[in-house]
Design a protein around this motif. Structure first.
Motif, PDB file in Angstrom:
ATOM      1  N   GLN A   1       0.906  -1.133   0.053  1.00  0.00           N
ATOM      2  CA  GLN A   1       0.104  -0.137   0.132  1.00  0.00           C
ATOM      3  C   GLN A   1       0.967   1.117   0.059  1.00  0.00           C
ATOM      4  O   GLN A   1       1.944   1.282   0.570  1.00  0.00           O
ATOM      5  N   LYS A   2       0.341   2.420  -0.564  1.00  0.00           N
ATOM      6  CA  LYS A   2       1.241   3.504  -0.674  1.00  0.00           C
ATOM      7  C   LYS A   2       0.631   4.515   0.409  1.00  0.00           C
ATOM      8  O   LYS A   2      -0.584   4.625   0.297  1.00  0.00           O
ATOM      9  N   TYR A   3       1.547   5.291   0.892  1.00  0.00           N
ATOM     10  CA  TYR A   3       1.123   6.367   1.935  1.00  0.00           C
ATOM     11  C   TYR A   3       1.819   7.678   1.640  1.00  0.00           C
ATOM     12  O   TYR A   3       2.944   7.762   1.366  1.00  0.00           O
ATOM     13  N   ARG A   4       0.945   8.770   1.997  1.00  0.00           N
ATOM     14  CA  ARG A   4       1.404  10.322   1.720  1.00  0.00           C
ATOM     15  C   ARG A   4       1.511  10.704   3.114  1.00  0.00           C
ATOM     16  O   ARG A   4       0.517  10.932   3.689  1.00  0.00           O
ATOM     17  N   LEU A   5       2.628  11.169   3.551  1.00  0.00           N
ATOM     18  CA  LEU A   5       3.110  11.800   4.576  1.00  0.00           C
ATOM     19  C   LEU A   5       3.344  13.123   4.499  1.00  0.00           C
ATOM     20  O   LEU A   5       4.108  13.603   3.438  1.00  0.00           O
ATOM     21  N   ASN A   6       2.875  14.152   5.195  1.00  0.00           N
ATOM     22  CA  ASN A   6       3.326  15.587   5.081  1.00  0.00           C
ATOM     23  C   ASN A   6       4.224  15.804   6.461  1.00  0.00           C
ATOM     24  O   ASN A   6       3.890  15.813   7.475  1.00  0.00           O
TER      25      ASN A   6
END
Length: 168
Positions: free
Chosen positions: A65-70
């Motif tokens: 799964q891909k995740y986007r973190l800021n």
């Protein structure tokens, strides 16, 4: 035949899932995923969002799964003296991230960049590939002692250490 096609099409759609936006803190994200059995990631991309923040896209290597973190940049974190140990520069493209205990030993082709404590006895390990310095050993031709009649005991010289990553 139609059922096979529909099932394969459904599996294809599931594999094309988008990137999940992470709204909680990075610490909570890694701890929750670790409890779900996801502990190994690779950094796919790092994009700047102005001077003080960036967007990091991680892919977990367990469930893919891909995740986007800021995250904030190191300059911004240091300027305001936040207690946050996670910043953009740690998550460079191509680095690996592993959630493991304090006795973690990385594979031989990876080196530790930094580790951050998540909770007692559990750390986030940031790893990167080791770059080879040269190919071939500088032009020296090597013949082992066992070649040509002289016997040499290689018994312990090329021993491999047991364990998942060479450690216990």
């Amino acid at each position: 035949m139609r059922v096979y096609f529909l099932v394969s099409f459904f599996l294809f759609l599931l594999s094309c899932r988008g990137v999940k936006e992470v709204k909680k803190s990075v610490l909570e994200f890694f701890l929750e995923n670790y409890d779900k059995g996801v502990y190994r990631y690779v950094v796919l991309e790092t994009k700047p969002n102005g001077e003080k923040s960036c967007e990091v896209i991680l892919k977990d290597l367990v469930k893919e799964q891909k995740y986007r973190l800021n995250l904030y940049t190191l300059h911004y974190v240091e300027r305001f003296e936040l207690t946050n140990n996670f910043y953009c520069e740690l998550f460079s493209k191509g680095r690996f991230v592993e959630v493991a205990g304090e006795r973690f030993t990385p594979p031989s082709n990876l080196r530790i960049v930094k580790n951050v404590e998540l909770r007692e006895g559990l750390y986030l390990w940031i790893l990167e590939r080791v770059k080879g310095t040269s190919n071939g050993g500088g032009g020296i031709f090597f013949l082992p002692w066992g070649w040509g009649g002289i016997e040499y005991d290689y018994r312990d010289r090329y021993r491999t250490i047991p364990g998942r990553y060479g450690g216990k």
